[in-house]
Design a protein around this motif. Structure first.
Motif, PDB file in Angstrom:
ATOM      1  N   THR A 296     -15.788  14.555  -0.229  1.00  0.00           N
ATOM      2  CA  THR A 296     -14.636  13.981   0.464  1.00  0.00           C
ATOM      3  C   THR A 296     -15.020  13.487   1.851  1.00  0.00           C
ATOM      4  N   GLU A 297     -14.046  12.841   2.530  1.00  0.00           N
ATOM      5  CA  GLU A 297     -14.180  12.377   3.921  1.00  0.00           C
ATOM      6  C   GLU A 297     -15.337  11.396   4.098  1.00  0.00           C
TER       7      GLU A 297
ATOM      8  N   GLU B  21     -10.956   5.806   4.276  1.00  0.00           N
ATOM      9  CA  GLU B  21     -11.563   7.053   3.832  1.00  0.00           C
ATOM     10  C   GLU B  21     -11.489   7.171   2.312  1.00  0.00           C
ATOM     11  N   ARG B  22     -12.570   7.578   1.694  1.00  0.00           N
ATOM     12  CA  ARG B  22     -12.647   7.702   0.239  1.00  0.00           C
ATOM     13  C   ARG B  22     -13.384   8.978  -0.152  1.00  0.00           C
ATOM     14  N   ARG B  23     -13.171   9.371  -1.420  1.00  0.00           N
ATOM     15  CA  ARG B  23     -13.993  10.391  -2.056  1.00  0.00           C
ATOM     16  C   ARG B  23     -15.111   9.679  -2.823  1.00  0.00           C
TER      17      ARG B  23
ATOM     18  N   ALA C 252     -16.335   7.645   4.967  1.00  0.00           N
ATOM     19  CA  ALA C 252     -15.810   6.435   5.613  1.00  0.00           C
ATOM     20  C   ALA C 252     -16.419   5.204   4.947  1.00  0.00           C
ATOM     21  N   THR C 253     -15.553   4.240   4.611  1.00  0.00           N
ATOM     22  CA  THR C 253     -15.999   2.977   4.032  1.00  0.00           C
ATOM     23  C   THR C 253     -15.231   1.838   4.701  1.00  0.00           C
TER      24      THR C 253
ATOM     25  N   THR D  34     -18.946  11.475   7.056  1.00  0.00           N
ATOM     26  CA  THR D  34     -18.431  11.940   8.349  1.00  0.00           C
ATOM     27  C   THR D  34     -18.410  13.454   8.493  1.00  0.00           C
TER      28      THR D  34
END
Length: 522
Positions: free
Chosen positions: A418-419, A426-428, A421-422, A474
């Motif tokens: 998790t967390e 924020e994505r998994r 950054a793209t 992150t």
């Protein structure tokens, strides 16, 4: 060819049986643009809650396939289980184990309870979105195979619907396919016609009544199991319905009738008379302990998956889930070979999946014996009971340069993170793996990858996100889950297992793997 026979178009794959296994396989092929036909002898969708437990590993599969929202909407996670002793004492189970809770690498830490017909409904809807359909009322009569393909004879019964070609009731049609897959259950016609032995035993002394019933006088807040000297009886609320799944173990000499009167009598005796009143069953079945494993999963161009290849006790909720994962494993490999990969890739289906089924047979049989001995339903939950520890370490499609002490090795289930950054927020990791393709994690950032990127999602793990292939870890969850160093490359297979780990950052290893596994299909 007789007057009543006519040739049909030639799909790449003919799938026999439209339960969860066959539907999953059809969805896998459809989203990869591989032609298929999915036939089902029954005239329409099957009723009954049957395999009502969906394990976390299967939920991960459903997320990747695009059906997770529908499945979750009609189910309940972490259903509490109340085990009630003859003196009325209640033991509560079913909670998420502490070791699995709130972990960034595990999106679903507990099983989902939902009627099996709801799971099939969700898969049929997804199949329709992908342009496919089930041909109900269409049964396999027989088949012959050659080096080039399979010639199958199918019959459309009264009221049957062929989604491809109009065929009259009772007529026999010839279907030419490159491969045939039997997903047609424990009594598989495909398995029998292929001459594949189904080794194991039938234990007549172990039987269980299973039924879907409405009930008055009992809350729907928990799955209740009453323990009694003569056996157990249980009522599990079925989410998205007003029914319960009724279960009652039946020992030799006990009444196994599926009548309302008998179901009520068993409930009254084993609960000590709680005042619960049952209504006429909506569906019922007498389950017998068949514990069998196919001698082999393949005969030439014919494959077996799901209950056609393995049947066992429902204790532990493993059967349907194992079949769905058979389908995912076989699906991407059939598609890859259809699109130019070496045919030897298909040999890895049995070498990976048959040992899993053998393990599941042992696990579920042990749970059944525990249930019969203790007259209770086991409630222990950990990674092994919810299929998160299934993997293929040491097999042909697992390549890494790590030692045996590494927490994550090639062949393991690819953990989530998790967390991240793209450029899209924020994505998994699992969000970025959707679509059933290879995913390459480049922990060295802008690694040079010397192979075509067709069919491979390359994610560069960087400190600062610049373009669409960049991912910033992150919170460090991704690096920790994969035990990654500064140059690590991880290739994740389309079915969510790790294919390659190179801590040395050797892109040629990844390229060689893709070339061997996919050939022109990359």
């Amino acid at each position: 060819m007789t007057k009543s026979e006519r040739p049909l178009n030639a799909p790449t794959v003919l799938i026999v049986g439209a339960g969860p296994t066959g539907l999953t396989l059809a969805c896998e092929l459809a989203r990869r643009d591989v032609s298929f036909r999915l036939i089902e002898a029954a005239p329409g969708p099957q009723p009954g809650s049957r395999g009502k437990g969906v394990q976390p590993r299967t939920l991960e599969v459903f997320e990747n396939l695009g059906v997770i929202d529908r499945v979750l909407a009609h189910g309940r996670l972490a259903m509490p289980m109340h085990s009630i002793s003859p003196d009325g004492r209640v033991t509560v189970g079913g909670a998420v184990p502490e070791s699995l809770a709130n972990r960034p690498d595990i999106p679903y830490a507990t099983s989902l309870i939902t009627p099996e017909w709801r799971t099939e409904e969700a898969l049929r809807l997804r199949l329709a979105e992908l342009g496919g359909a089930v041909e109900f009322g269409t049964s396999l009569v027989g088949f012959e195979q050659s080096d080039d393909g399979v010639s199958a004879r199918v019959a459309v019964g009264k009221g049957g619907v062929s989604a491809r070609v109009a065929v009259g009731d009772g007529e026999v049609a010839t279907v030419a396919a490159r491969w045939l897959v039997g997903c047609d259950g424990g009594h598989s016609v495909v398995r029998k016609r292929a001459g594949i032995a189904f080794e194991g035993e039938t234990r007549e002394e172990v039987r269980m009544i299973v039924a879907d019933v409405r009930a008055d006088g009992v809350d729907r807040d928990a799955w209740r199991v009453w323990r009694h000297a003569e056996g157990i009886v249980a009522l599990c609320p079925l989410p998205s319905t007003d029914a319960f799944q009724y279960q009652a173990s039946i020992a030799p000499g006990q009444d196994a009738q599926l009548t309302l009167a008998n179901l009520q009598a068993v409930l009254d005796r084993r609960t000590g008379g709680t005042g619960i009143r049952l209504h006429e069953p909506e569906w019922s079945s007498l389950w017998r302990a068949n514990i069998r494993l196919a001698d082999r999963y393949r005969e030439g161009r014919v494959f077996l998956a799901g209950d056609a290849a393995h049947i066992h006790s429902p204790a532990g909720g493993q059967g349907m889930n194992t079949g769905i994962q058979d389908a995912v494993n076989l699906g991407w490999k059939l598609a890859a070979v259809a699109q130019g990969a070496p045919s030897s890739l298909l040999d890895t289906y049995a070498s990976e999946r048959r040992p899993v089924a053998a393990h599941v047979l042992g696990f579920s049989t042990a749970r059944l014996e525990q249930m019969m001995r203790a007259k209770d339903i086991p409630t222990r939950r950990d990674a092994s009971t919810i299929q998160l520890d299934i993997g293929y370490r040491g097999l042909a499609l697992a390549h890494d340069d790590r030692d045996d002490n590494a927490v994550l090795r090639a062949g393991d289930r690819a953990p989530d993170a998790t967390e991240l950054a793209t450029t899209g927020g924020e994505r998994r990791l699992y969000d970025l793996m959707h679509g059933g393709r290879f995913t390459l994690l480049c922990f060295g950032g802008a690694a040079e990858v010397g192979f075509p990127r067709v069919g491979v999602r390359v994610l560069r793990v960087v400190d600062e996100v610049v373009d669409g292939d960049d991912v910033a870890d992150t919170a460090g969850h991704l690096r920790r889950a994969y035990g990654a160093g500064e140059r690590t490359l991880v290739l994740i297979r389309p079915d969510g297992y790790v294919g390659v780990v190179s801590d040395a950052g050797d892109a040629s290893v990844v390229a060689g793997y893709l070339g061997a596994v996919c050939g022109a299909g990359v």
